[in-house]
Design an enzyme around this catalytic site. Structure first.
Site, PDB file in Angstrom:
ATOM      1  N   SER A   1     -10.823 -11.582 -31.753  1.00 39.72           N
ATOM      2  CA  SER A   1      -9.562 -11.422 -31.027  1.00 39.72           C
ATOM      3  C   SER A   1      -9.100 -12.772 -30.500  1.00 39.72           C
ATOM      4  O   SER A   1      -9.924 -13.645 -30.209  1.00 39.72           O
ATOM      5  CB  SER A   1      -9.795 -10.478 -29.849  1.00 39.72           C
ATOM      6  OG  SER A   1      -8.759 -10.596 -28.891  1.00 39.72           O
TER       7      SER A   1
ATOM      8  N   TYR B   1     -14.862  -9.244 -22.650  1.00 41.19           N
ATOM      9  CA  TYR B   1     -14.508  -8.848 -24.016  1.00 41.19           C
ATOM     10  C   TYR B   1     -14.396 -10.081 -24.918  1.00 41.19           C
ATOM     11  O   TYR B   1     -14.992 -10.121 -26.007  1.00 41.19           O
ATOM     12  CB  TYR B   1     -13.183  -8.086 -23.976  1.00 41.19           C
ATOM     13  CG  TYR B   1     -12.572  -7.758 -25.316  1.00 41.19           C
ATOM     14  CD1 TYR B   1     -13.042  -6.702 -26.077  1.00 41.19           C
ATOM     15  CD2 TYR B   1     -11.488  -8.489 -25.798  1.00 41.19           C
ATOM     16  CE1 TYR B   1     -12.462  -6.389 -27.301  1.00 41.19           C
ATOM     17  CE2 TYR B   1     -10.903  -8.183 -27.012  1.00 41.19           C
ATOM     18  CZ  TYR B   1     -11.397  -7.137 -27.768  1.00 41.19           C
ATOM     19  OH  TYR B   1     -10.815  -6.834 -28.967  1.00 41.19           O
TER      20      TYR B   1
ATOM     21  N   LYS C   1     -16.792 -11.138 -28.091  1.00 44.54           N
ATOM     22  CA  LYS C   1     -16.226 -11.395 -29.424  1.00 44.54           C
ATOM     23  C   LYS C   1     -16.629 -12.794 -29.907  1.00 44.54           C
ATOM     24  O   LYS C   1     -16.955 -12.988 -31.083  1.00 44.54           O
ATOM     25  CB  LYS C   1     -14.702 -11.263 -29.392  1.00 44.54           C
ATOM     26  CG  LYS C   1     -14.211  -9.817 -29.308  1.00 44.54           C
ATOM     27  CD  LYS C   1     -14.537  -9.034 -30.571  1.00 44.54           C
ATOM     28  CE  LYS C   1     -13.983  -7.627 -30.581  1.00 44.54           C
ATOM     29  NZ  LYS C   1     -14.470  -6.836 -31.721  1.00 44.54           N
TER      30      LYS C   1
END
Lengths: 322, 322
Positions: free
Chosen positions: A123, A147, A151
């Site tokens: 992302s 997050y 990632k």
């Protein structure tokens, strides 16, 4: 060709399954079998010219992973993750699913010794903090969410497992996907689809930022086309870094609304209410939007030609009938 | 001030313990207790003005970690790791010790809720692959070894655990440490100390590369001074990225040998045999040496002023007597 989509029940997983069904082949070979795996039973694919299995899989559980990552699988799409706000609220869940879950899939692939192609969705949340604009292929990953951190760790693992010859991995940092079908969710970026989707469906929507707010977008249709191409890039063309930005385009809110008006006429834009939301603004203004995905463009991945296209894709692919 | 050095039995851990014993304080407070933890019982520290405990700790085992990471500990030095060649040969050991071991320490610190300062030693092995020279503070980490990958993951975790307020972390990418005391080891970089240490001790050494081979060096003495300062940088000055290069200097083999001659006369250099070793050359020529550690220099960390200093430090601190 035997394909597995982990996270096959999500928006991207379902659209990717649909594209594979329409195309019928991947990496130059006819698809013989597709498995959609997700925490809950994923919806099946309509009109697939090959058998499709829908199964439950919890990537946080190595035993569950082993039931769907089998030696027959040649291409694994690893899309499953809990999203930004969830991983921020529940740190343990993010570590368990996003970090250990990805590791479980890679370890299982390694144990099989079959060297599957693994396509990992990262992302643009891996970017942030004190790095200069524009974001280039060689810009430091400085995530400012758990997050994004998880990632970025997934990317490092994809690279090292590939370098060691355990998998043939590739990772792509997804832009904000818009126009995203379905309902609003709790992501801070949710409005970047809502302000288009709801008005196109004849409903009101709230825009919490100014019209000059810029962001980096990609349509769902282009996203899954890129994920398909991403599995097909010859390994030797990936070089010493198998993770890269997926192409997108920077647009302001004004530009995306003008694109909607150009495609669908002046009525939808009238359904947007402008209502500044400081908390949403605080989050989204920390995001990066000036990205230059040279490597993936060179490798044949593409962005939308115009935001009018994003609007048209939504109308063609996703607008509810009636 | 209660300090724990995990990896307290290694060259850097022992020298850091010695510096703490001579200084007697850290972060403006007298040191009340120092614990040296390592897989095997670490050697004690001579003449420490505070009690020192030597203990066994296996960071791969959360139970073992809990015995040394206790609520009294205010500063944790996380130096323990298996080195590059070992992690490359034994992938599982590298993942277990370098990745899960670091995670065990961070998780234990988080569970305690005491927000200790954690100083993590990363490595310039996080750099590699297709990134442009020179290496800047915002250059992408593109490790080409499992060791470098595991260190880069440790950095991401240090950043995220700090951002979440679980720890007050800082990470420093160590240059190649030279002149390293003791015996040669199996690291490809071993010769970068051997060609100086052995001749200074009156013994022969082999140089496997050309005299114009450049690399990025730091003396052990400066390294531990920087690790001490690294614990003392106020958290608010670290910004949104708590991991950075530790300053070093780029020298060629010719320059380091000339420095030895300038300090110790012409005899030692005569003990160097030049013997090209293609396998060693293949590895070390993939490494990066043109690093620009702007951030850590601004924060007060320093490199050696000259390689003559590195030679003098070895003679003063480490040369065996007799």
């Amino acid at each position: 060709m035997n394909v597995l989509i982990i996270g096959g029940g999500g928006v991207v997983g379902q659209k990717l399954a649909g594209l594979l069904a329409r195309t019928g082949s991947l990496r130059g070979q006819p698809i013989g079998h597709l498995t959609l795996a997700d925490l809950n039973d994923p919806a099946p694919v309509a009109d697939a010219p090959f058998p499709v299995t829908c199964t439950r899989c919890d990537i946080a559980d190595p035993v569950s992973v082993a039931t769907c990552v089998t030696e027959e699988v040649q291409v694994i799409y690893l899309l499953a993750a809990i999203v930004s706000a969830h991983a921020e609220e529940d740190f343990d869940a993010g570590m368990r699913i996003n970090l250990m879950g990805s590791l479980n899939v890679l370890e299982r692939a390694r144990a099989l010794g079959t060297k599957p192609v693994v396509v990992f969705t990262s992302s643009i949340a891996v970017y942030g903090g004190e790095v200069p604009d524009p974001i280039l292929d060689h810009t430091y990953l400085n995530p400012q969410t758990s997050y994004g951190t998880q990632k970025a760790i997934g990317e490092l693992l994809i690279n090292d497992y590939s370098r060691k010859g355990f998998i043939d991995g590739r990772g792509f940092r997804l832009p904000t996907i818009s126009v995203r079908p379905g309902k609003p969710n709790r992501a801070a970026s949710s409005f970047m689809s809502s302000i288009l989707r709801e008005p196109l469906n004849g409903q009101e929507a709230i825009c919490p930022v100014d019209e000059d707010f810029p962001h980096y977008y990609l349509s769902p249709r282009k996203c899954v086309e890129n994920l398909m191409k991403g599995a097909e890039i010859p390994a030797e063309e990936l070089g010493q870094n198998r993770c890269m930005m997926m192409p997108g385009r920077m647009w302001t809110i004004r530009q995306v609304i003008d694109a909607m008006t150009a495609v669908a006429g002046p009525e939808p834009a009238k359904l947007i209410r402008w209502e500044a939301q400081p908390e949403i603004q605080r989050i989204v203004k920390g995001w990066r939007f000036d990205l230059r995905p040279e490597k993936s463009l060179k490798l044949g991945l593409t962005a939308d030609a115009s935001f009018e296209d994003n609007i048209r894709y939504y109308l063609e692919d996703d607008k509810p009938v009636g």
